[in-house]
Design a protein around this motif. Structure first.
Motif, PDB file in Angstrom:
ATOM      1  N   LEU A   1       1.253  -1.298   0.255  1.00 31.07           N
ATOM      2  CA  LEU A   1       0.035  -0.332  -0.131  1.00 31.07           C
ATOM      3  C   LEU A   1       1.193   1.047   0.432  1.00 31.07           C
ATOM      4  O   LEU A   1       0.257   2.252  -0.712  1.00 31.07           O
ATOM      5  N   ASP A   2       2.007   1.393   1.094  1.00 30.41           N
ATOM      6  CA  ASP A   2       3.000   2.374   0.740  1.00 30.41           C
ATOM      7  C   ASP A   2       3.794   2.552  -0.785  1.00 30.41           C
ATOM      8  O   ASP A   2       3.859   4.327  -0.632  1.00 30.41           O
ATOM      9  N   LEU A   3       3.368   2.329  -1.196  1.00 33.23           N
ATOM     10  CA  LEU A   3       3.618   2.763  -2.238  1.00 33.23           C
ATOM     11  C   LEU A   3       3.288   3.417  -3.203  1.00 33.23           C
ATOM     12  O   LEU A   3       2.897   4.253  -4.429  1.00 33.23           O
ATOM     13  N   GLY A   4       1.997   3.996  -2.906  1.00 32.55           N
ATOM     14  CA  GLY A   4       0.452   4.531  -3.750  1.00 32.55           C
ATOM     15  C   GLY A   4      -0.674   3.573  -4.332  1.00 32.55           C
ATOM     16  O   GLY A   4      -0.899   4.094  -4.775  1.00 32.55           O
ATOM     17  N   LEU A   5      -0.588   2.846  -3.244  1.00 36.34           N
ATOM     18  CA  LEU A   5      -2.028   1.979  -3.899  1.00 36.34           C
ATOM     19  C   LEU A   5      -3.057   2.490  -2.536  1.00 36.34           C
ATOM     20  O   LEU A   5      -2.494   2.717  -1.249  1.00 36.34           O
ATOM     21  N   THR A   6      -4.427   2.195  -2.934  1.00 33.76           N
ATOM     22  CA  THR A   6      -5.537   2.646  -1.873  1.00 33.76           C
ATOM     23  C   THR A   6      -6.207   0.800  -1.958  1.00 33.76           C
ATOM     24  O   THR A   6      -6.292   0.691  -2.768  1.00 33.76           O
ATOM     25  N   ASP A   7      -6.507   1.050  -0.695  1.00 33.61           N
ATOM     26  CA  ASP A   7      -7.692   0.069   0.036  1.00 33.61           C
ATOM     27  C   ASP A   7      -9.389   0.316  -1.176  1.00 33.61           C
ATOM     28  O   ASP A   7     -10.102   0.769  -0.341  1.00 33.61           O
ATOM     29  N   ALA A   8      -9.322  -0.157  -2.350  1.00 35.30           N
ATOM     30  CA  ALA A   8     -10.463   0.324  -2.402  1.00 35.30           C
ATOM     31  C   ALA A   8     -11.151   0.349  -1.818  1.00 35.30           C
ATOM     32  O   ALA A   8     -12.512   1.132  -1.195  1.00 35.30           O
ATOM     33  N   PHE A   9     -12.202  -1.199  -0.663  1.00 30.46           N
ATOM     34  CA  PHE A   9     -12.707  -1.008  -0.066  1.00 30.46           C
ATOM     35  C   PHE A   9     -13.596  -0.275   0.812  1.00 30.46           C
ATOM     36  O   PHE A   9     -14.384  -0.142   0.815  1.00 30.46           O
ATOM     37  N   ARG A  10     -12.011   0.198   1.387  1.00 36.91           N
ATOM     38  CA  ARG A  10     -12.120   0.881   2.624  1.00 36.91           C
ATOM     39  C   ARG A  10     -12.783   2.648   2.055  1.00 36.91           C
ATOM     40  O   ARG A  10     -12.423   3.068   3.107  1.00 36.91           O
TER      41      ARG A  10
ATOM     42  N   GLY B   1     -16.072 -15.083   8.390  1.00 42.12           N
ATOM     43  CA  GLY B   1     -15.393 -14.765   7.679  1.00 42.12           C
ATOM     44  C   GLY B   1     -14.690 -14.057   7.797  1.00 42.12           C
ATOM     45  O   GLY B   1     -13.996 -13.173   8.885  1.00 42.12           O
ATOM     46  N   LEU B   2     -13.447 -13.904   7.108  1.00 36.92           N
ATOM     47  CA  LEU B   2     -12.180 -13.114   6.521  1.00 36.92           C
ATOM     48  C   LEU B   2     -12.525 -12.181   4.969  1.00 36.92           C
ATOM     49  O   LEU B   2     -12.725 -12.495   4.298  1.00 36.92           O
ATOM     50  N   ARG B   3     -12.079 -10.714   5.838  1.00 36.56           N
ATOM     51  CA  ARG B   3     -11.623 -10.002   3.683  1.00 36.56           C
ATOM     52  C   ARG B   3     -10.715  -9.643   4.306  1.00 36.56           C
ATOM     53  O   ARG B   3      -9.681  -9.012   3.921  1.00 36.56           O
ATOM     54  N   ILE B   4      -9.495 -11.169   2.359  1.00 38.12           N
ATOM     55  CA  ILE B   4      -8.654 -11.170   2.249  1.00 38.12           C
ATOM     56  C   ILE B   4      -8.499 -10.760   0.968  1.00 38.12           C
ATOM     57  O   ILE B   4      -7.963 -11.387  -0.171  1.00 38.12           O
ATOM     58  N   ASP B   5      -9.510 -10.623  -0.076  1.00 37.04           N
ATOM     59  CA  ASP B   5     -10.222 -10.668  -1.161  1.00 37.04           C
ATOM     60  C   ASP B   5      -9.999  -8.849  -1.801  1.00 37.04           C
ATOM     61  O   ASP B   5     -10.658  -8.130  -1.001  1.00 37.04           O
ATOM     62  N   HIS B   6      -9.007  -8.972  -2.267  1.00 35.72           N
ATOM     63  CA  HIS B   6      -8.556  -7.051  -2.309  1.00 35.72           C
ATOM     64  C   HIS B   6      -8.866  -6.322  -3.538  1.00 35.72           C
ATOM     65  O   HIS B   6      -7.996  -6.786  -4.274  1.00 35.72           O
ATOM     66  N   VAL B   7      -9.095  -5.334  -4.122  1.00 30.97           N
ATOM     67  CA  VAL B   7      -8.660  -3.808  -4.918  1.00 30.97           C
ATOM     68  C   VAL B   7      -7.914  -3.456  -4.745  1.00 30.97           C
ATOM     69  O   VAL B   7      -8.370  -1.988  -3.852  1.00 30.97           O
ATOM     70  N   LEU B   8      -6.855  -2.971  -5.289  1.00 33.13           N
ATOM     71  CA  LEU B   8      -6.273  -2.015  -4.546  1.00 33.13           C
ATOM     72  C   LEU B   8      -5.556  -0.867  -5.876  1.00 33.13           C
ATOM     73  O   LEU B   8      -4.669  -1.789  -6.962  1.00 33.13           O
ATOM     74  N   LEU B   9      -5.710  -0.231  -5.756  1.00 32.18           N
ATOM     75  CA  LEU B   9      -5.927   1.270  -6.767  1.00 32.18           C
ATOM     76  C   LEU B   9      -4.498   2.379  -6.549  1.00 32.18           C
ATOM     77  O   LEU B   9      -4.872   2.738  -5.707  1.00 32.18           O
ATOM     78  N   SER B  10      -4.067   3.100  -7.268  1.00 28.10           N
ATOM     79  CA  SER B  10      -3.073   3.685  -7.753  1.00 28.10           C
ATOM     80  C   SER B  10      -3.097   4.896  -7.399  1.00 28.10           C
ATOM     81  O   SER B  10      -4.611   5.168  -8.031  1.00 28.10           O
ATOM     82  N   ASP B  11      -2.964   6.261  -7.003  1.00 30.72           N
ATOM     83  CA  ASP B  11      -3.122   7.054  -6.996  1.00 30.72           C
ATOM     84  C   ASP B  11      -4.277   8.078  -7.893  1.00 30.72           C
ATOM     85  O   ASP B  11      -5.220   8.283  -7.944  1.00 30.72           O
ATOM     86  N   ALA B  12      -3.465   8.018  -9.693  1.00 30.22           N
ATOM     87  CA  ALA B  12      -3.921   8.430 -10.223  1.00 30.22           C
ATOM     88  C   ALA B  12      -5.495   7.162 -11.131  1.00 30.22           C
ATOM     89  O   ALA B  12      -5.599   8.202 -11.734  1.00 30.22           O
ATOM     90  N   LEU B  13      -5.638   6.122 -10.278  1.00 32.98           N
ATOM     91  CA  LEU B  13      -6.558   5.876 -10.565  1.00 32.98           C
ATOM     92  C   LEU B  13      -8.442   6.346  -9.378  1.00 32.98           C
ATOM     93  O   LEU B  13      -9.396   5.645  -9.468  1.00 32.98           O
ATOM     94  N   ARG B  14      -7.863   6.285  -8.102  1.00 28.26           N
ATOM     95  CA  ARG B  14      -8.164   6.089  -6.814  1.00 28.26           C
ATOM     96  C   ARG B  14      -9.110   6.492  -6.365  1.00 28.26           C
ATOM     97  O   ARG B  14     -10.523   6.817  -5.756  1.00 28.26           O
ATOM     98  N   ASP B  15      -9.295   8.460  -7.054  1.00 28.47           N
ATOM     99  CA  ASP B  15     -10.253   9.311  -7.138  1.00 28.47           C
ATOM    100  C   ASP B  15     -11.696   8.957  -8.249  1.00 28.47           C
ATOM    101  O   ASP B  15     -12.493  10.118  -8.316  1.00 28.47           O
ATOM    102  N   TYR B  16     -11.525   8.294  -9.221  1.00 28.95           N
ATOM    103  CA  TYR B  16     -12.078   7.891 -10.331  1.00 28.95           C
ATOM    104  C   TYR B  16     -13.296   6.960  -9.484  1.00 28.95           C
ATOM    105  O   TYR B  16     -14.344   6.143 -10.442  1.00 28.95           O
TER     106      TYR B  16
END
Length: 263
Positions: A183-192, A216-231
């Motif tokens: 995440l620290d590379l500049g990725l965002t957990d879209a669900f959160r 259950g557990l939440r272990i499946d994720h969609v990570l978005l770069s900063d350039a996509l996050r706001d969309y």
């Protein structure tokens, strides 16, 4: 643009469910994990019949990943370069969009089996290699989405009973640190990015009626770069397929991006 991820735990077994889901939810790209079949057994024709194409990295019995998309997948990459690994866990491709090319990655991160085991150490090495590779990918492809089964529940809110899971694989501090380093590379957990219902999970064990109890557990994720996050305007877990007869133990996660039209 709708992007989804689903660990289907055997495409041979679950193909009819995947096809039905795609027809009911016509996403632009579906990242699949745990195909559990070799390359020559991938059912491409079944997807083309409903208007999709695909790229995949298969492996007999274990692992395997794919990207099923409405448009041609370009610049395809299998696995992490310079990381010696026979397990098929990564496939990446580029899709065109009104804002420019978007890099899509389907990832099946190692489970780790048990804290301290050889497989656990492999998981941590794999995550480090993933991070190093993604650093370069983000420079080449600033619009990047990496979707998949990460086999990490990032926080206690992603665990049905945190006290029971303390120190276990999937929630251990080194695993969470490895996930956060990505995440620290500049990725965002879209669900959160969005307010979500409590006890939102994407995986439930087949045993002990876990799905019925929502253990259950939440272990499946969609990570978005900063350039996509706001969309991104929404990210949801679709629990419906987990109630199917003979389901996967995972269920789809879907992110919706609203992209401006090209002028």
């Amino acid at each position: 643009m709708k992007l989804a991820t689903w660990n289907i735990n055997s495409l041979k077994v679950r193909l009819p469910q995947v096809l039905d889901w795609l027809q009911a939810h016509p996403v632009d790209a579906l990242c699949l994990q745990e195909l559990k079949l070799p390359d020559d057994k991938f059912p491409l024709e079944a997807f083309t019949e409903i208007g999709y194409t695909a790229q995949w990295a298969g492996q007999k019995t274990y692992n395997g990943v794919a990207i099923v998309a409405r448009q041609e997948c370009l610049e395809v990459q299998r696995n992490i370069p310079d990381f010696d690994d026979h397990q098929q866990r990564i496939i990446a491709s580029t899709l065109a969009s009104p804002i420019g090319d978007i890099r899509i990655i389907s990832a099946y991160c190692p489970n780790g089996q048990a804290v301290g085991s050889d497989k656990y150490e492999y998981k941590l090495r794999w995550y480090a290699a993933l991070r190093d590779w993604l650093q370069g990918e983000l420079q080449r492809y600033p619009r990047l989405a990496i979707l998949g089964d990460y086999n990490v529940a990032p926080k206690d809110e992603d665990v049905h009973d945190p006290a029971k899971w303390v120190g276990d694989v999937l929630v251990s501090e080194p695993e969470r640190a490895a996930f956060n380093a990505v995440l620290d590379l500049g990725l965002t957990d879209a669900f959160r990015q969005f307010e979500q219902p409590e006890k939102s999970f994407s995986w439930w064990d087949y045993r002990r009626m876990a799905f019925r109890r929502n253990a259950g557990l939440r272990i499946d994720h969609v990570l978005l770069s900063d350039a996509l996050r706001d969309y991104c305007v929404s990210c949801v877990i679709d629990k419906t397929p987990r109630a199917n007869e003979q389901p996967s133990d995972h269920t789809p996660v879907v992110a919706t991006l609203v992209l401006p039209q090209a002028s």
